[in-house]
Design a protein around this motif. Sequence first.
Motif, mmCIF file in Angstrom:
data_model
loop_
_atom_site.group_PDB
_atom_site.id
_atom_site.type_symbol
_atom_site.label_atom_id
_atom_site.label_comp_id
_atom_site.label_asym_id
_atom_site.label_seq_id
_atom_site.Cartn_x
_atom_site.Cartn_y
_atom_site.Cartn_z
ATOM 1 N N GLU A 2 0.825 -1.203 0.000
ATOM 2 C CA GLU A 2 0.000 0.000 0.000
ATOM 3 C C GLU A 2 0.859 1.252 0.000
ATOM 4 N N ASN A 5 2.347 1.838 -3.365
ATOM 5 C CA ASN A 5 1.290 2.380 -4.221
ATOM 6 C C ASN A 5 1.081 3.864 -3.921
ATOM 7 N N GLN A 9 1.565 6.726 -6.726
ATOM 8 C CA GLN A 9 0.460 7.614 -7.116
ATOM 9 C C GLN A 9 0.798 9.065 -6.780
ATOM 10 N N LEU A 13 0.847 12.252 -9.281
ATOM 11 C CA LEU A 13 0.073 13.464 -8.976
ATOM 12 C C LEU A 13 0.995 14.686 -9.013
ATOM 13 N N ALA A 129 -5.044 1.156 -17.588
ATOM 14 C CA ALA A 129 -4.002 1.064 -16.574
ATOM 15 C C ALA A 129 -2.958 0.042 -16.982
ATOM 16 N N ALA A 137 -1.247 -0.871 -9.888
ATOM 17 C CA ALA A 137 -1.573 -0.501 -11.259
ATOM 18 C C ALA A 137 -1.332 0.993 -11.426
ATOM 19 N N GLY A 139 -2.252 4.218 -13.764
ATOM 20 C CA GLY A 139 -3.145 4.702 -14.799
ATOM 21 C C GLY A 139 -2.347 5.242 -15.973
ATOM 22 N N LEU A 141 -3.240 7.519 -18.058
ATOM 23 C CA LEU A 141 -3.400 8.974 -18.133
ATOM 24 C C LEU A 141 -2.482 9.712 -17.152
ATOM 25 N N PRO A 142 -2.451 9.291 -15.860
ATOM 26 C CA PRO A 142 -1.518 9.953 -14.944
ATOM 27 C C PRO A 142 -0.064 9.824 -15.412
ATOM 28 N N GLN A 252 1.291 14.366 0.173
ATOM 29 C CA GLN A 252 -0.169 14.258 0.288
ATOM 30 C C GLN A 252 -0.624 12.811 0.284
ATOM 31 N N SER A 253 -0.042 12.004 -0.609
ATOM 32 C CA SER A 253 -0.566 10.626 -0.687
ATOM 33 C C SER A 253 -0.103 9.815 0.517
ATOM 34 N N ALA A 256 -2.434 10.818 3.240
ATOM 35 C CA ALA A 256 -3.738 10.182 3.058
ATOM 36 C C ALA A 256 -3.702 8.724 3.473
ATOM 37 N N GLN A 257 -2.556 8.086 3.268
ATOM 38 C CA GLN A 257 -2.428 6.676 3.635
ATOM 39 C C GLN A 257 -2.532 6.519 5.162
ATOM 40 N N ASP B 234 -6.355 13.091 -4.894
ATOM 41 C CA ASP B 234 -5.900 11.716 -4.948
ATOM 42 C C ASP B 234 -6.686 10.877 -3.940
ATOM 43 N N SER B 236 -6.120 7.374 -3.799
ATOM 44 C CA SER B 236 -5.483 6.042 -3.836
ATOM 45 C C SER B 236 -5.583 5.336 -2.501
ATOM 46 N N ALA B 237 -5.441 6.089 -1.391
ATOM 47 C CA ALA B 237 -5.454 5.461 -0.073
ATOM 48 C C ALA B 237 -6.806 4.803 0.181
ATOM 49 N N GLN B 268 -8.838 3.388 -12.944
ATOM 50 C CA GLN B 268 -7.429 3.148 -13.261
ATOM 51 C C GLN B 268 -6.822 2.092 -12.335
#
Lengths: 288, 430
Positions: A2, A5, A9, A13, A129, A137, A139, A141-142, A252-253, A256-257, B234, B236-237, B268
């Motif tokens: 995770e 990932n 991601q 971003l 993806a 995976a 994407g 597009l990103p 940020q990601s 968020a995790q 985002d 994703s989390a 995605q």
Amino acid sequence: MEWINAIVQGVLLGGLYGLFAAGLSLIFGVMRLVNIAHGDLIVLAAYLALVVTQALGIGPLPSLLLVVPLMAVIGYGLQRLLLNRALGDDLLPPLLVTFGLSVIIQNGLLEVFSADSRRLQAGAIETAALPLGGGLAIGVLPLLQFGVAVAAIAGLQLLSWRTPLGRAFRATADDPEVARLMGLDNRHVFALAMALSLAVVALAGVFLAVRTNFDPAIGPARLIFGFEAVIIGGLGSLWGTLAGGVLLGVAQSIGAQIDPGWQILAGHLLFLLVLAVRPEGLFPRLRG
Amino acid sequence: MTTMETDGQANSAKLTRRAAAAAAIGTLATPSVLRAQGAGRPIKIGFVNPRTGPLAAFGEADAFVQEGLARALSGGIRIAGRTHPVQILARDSQSSPSRAAEVASELILRDKVDLITATSAPETVNPVADQAEVNEVPCLTTNCPWQPYFFGRRGDPAKGFDWTYHFFWGLEDVIAAFTDLWSKTETNKVVGALFPNDADGNAWGDARMGMPPALAQKGYRLIDTGRYQPGANDFSAQISAFKAAGVQIVTGVMPPPDFATFWTQAGQQDFRPKIATIGKALLFPSAVSSLGDRGLGLTTEIWWSPHHPFRSSLTNQTAEEVCAAYTQSTGKLWTQPIGYQHALFEVAVDVLKRTTALEPEAIIRAIRATDLRTIAGPVKWGSGPVKNVAKTPLVAGQWRRAGGNSLDLVVLANPGSAEIPVGGTLDPLG
């Protein structure tokens, strides 16, 4: 897994944030102009792309062939007719002019396009993806968006350091008076810088509009990430801006995790940390 | 005899002293002509709604609704033997609570409105109602779930408010409609939640009053990763947490851009739930059609639709006829706020027709006695959860393709609102 990932991601971003920021960084570097309307110009580019895709029946990516030059022309005109008149020794008047511009663009778009939430539809590529195994995976597009961000910044970098125009940019940035004595027309140089800035804005606008919905009011919220990327990366440094965007995206990601409530906060905390420890940013080009 | 005035006109009237004097002469002259026919002074109805800013989509149908109203009210309203012309003073809240309070106080103190109305989310409704309560002016509002309206204004259920009345549905109706909808297909009952850190998200996700206890009681397992910041780029989390838990139903109350970001990323990152029932983001056909084919099959709450079996008490049009007229006059698809804005004015006009005198106490008595079938359903205070709230029906349904590029919102779950017919069965996504 995770966490990997989250980082992957976040990096992708960061490409979008880099695109938001590159135009800001460029014009701040050349003419010390803080463009408050930058976020609204991104939204304007998205609407322009919406009109082009609907009128010609083409996808968002081909529409860039028209939207990028159109935005560049708008940028040139904006600088020649409006912003050049506000530039001077004082930083405040151009700041206020771009603030007013932001209000005008938002309400103009509301009048013309209404408050409907819009999006650019790119078809199957939207959710395509590349599986990396282990449930990861990426994407398409990103990934494309990140590639375009790298290419745009490499292009601006080459232009800055390998062409006469770039030399003119740097000369005007270092000392506008001396540059004029050497025969450079500052008004033209500034207008070209703004044209380039809005060409990058067009890329940012189209990718944003494929990624999510937009309406006339979302510009200012996007501006802040651009500003943070510029500050984290270091003022006036183009690669630094991309690095700043990537760091912001990853912060940020990862935030968020830990907890989704921390997502935006983690980015702001990184920004504050950089301001506190290295106020000139991580990869500064401008000093003093 | 109905006149409408917007911010621009009010400002331009302020421009010069001469213009102001001319306007004063105008208002003095008109009644003297009308007085001969037994006419009373104009009734002023204030109306506050977001026309610009992030909530502007809620105000999009304003002009259309008010034009229809002007036609319906061209004969004025008769109160105690006198015919009064009606003036609607519409103001823009600019999607900002402080601006909404400011224009409401201007309407009350400067324009001296007889009745003030407001719609569209707590950001507009609450400050306007607060101003009305403080200044003791009758106030009618709608288009905001009743909990944020009532508790957001620190209402005490035992006492309630004296001057402000509201009609809409509440969170308990959303929960009932969503779970009824989900029971219509086979799932593992694992629900992923996307609640933003805003008034709606915190209310829906509240551990005591919101979805978590209600879903647990109905045998659903809720995967709630926590409140995310609105405007997040985002998800994703959340997506990886949902995938890990085997989530088959996604729910939440999201601004449209947040949901679009989530939904694109879900595609995605290969997260494919069977059901996605999202509040707020999927209210407007424009937001759903912007998602393209991936918008089809999504489910949402429905306050109002062309399929609602109600008629306007003002124009006698059916819901379907009003929607068709909107599409004809604007070239755009119908939206849910049209019905409630129309109903708000239906109630206002009904109240004014029944009031015994054109003064605040009489108007409030008339509001309390309301028992009206509007285009949004029956409105009657006194039987709601608190004395200031009348509940209107809420159902849930699915967005489907309706020939060509047009979309249809089909009602699929109607717990407690049997008169709104169910139009089919739930098709799982993908």
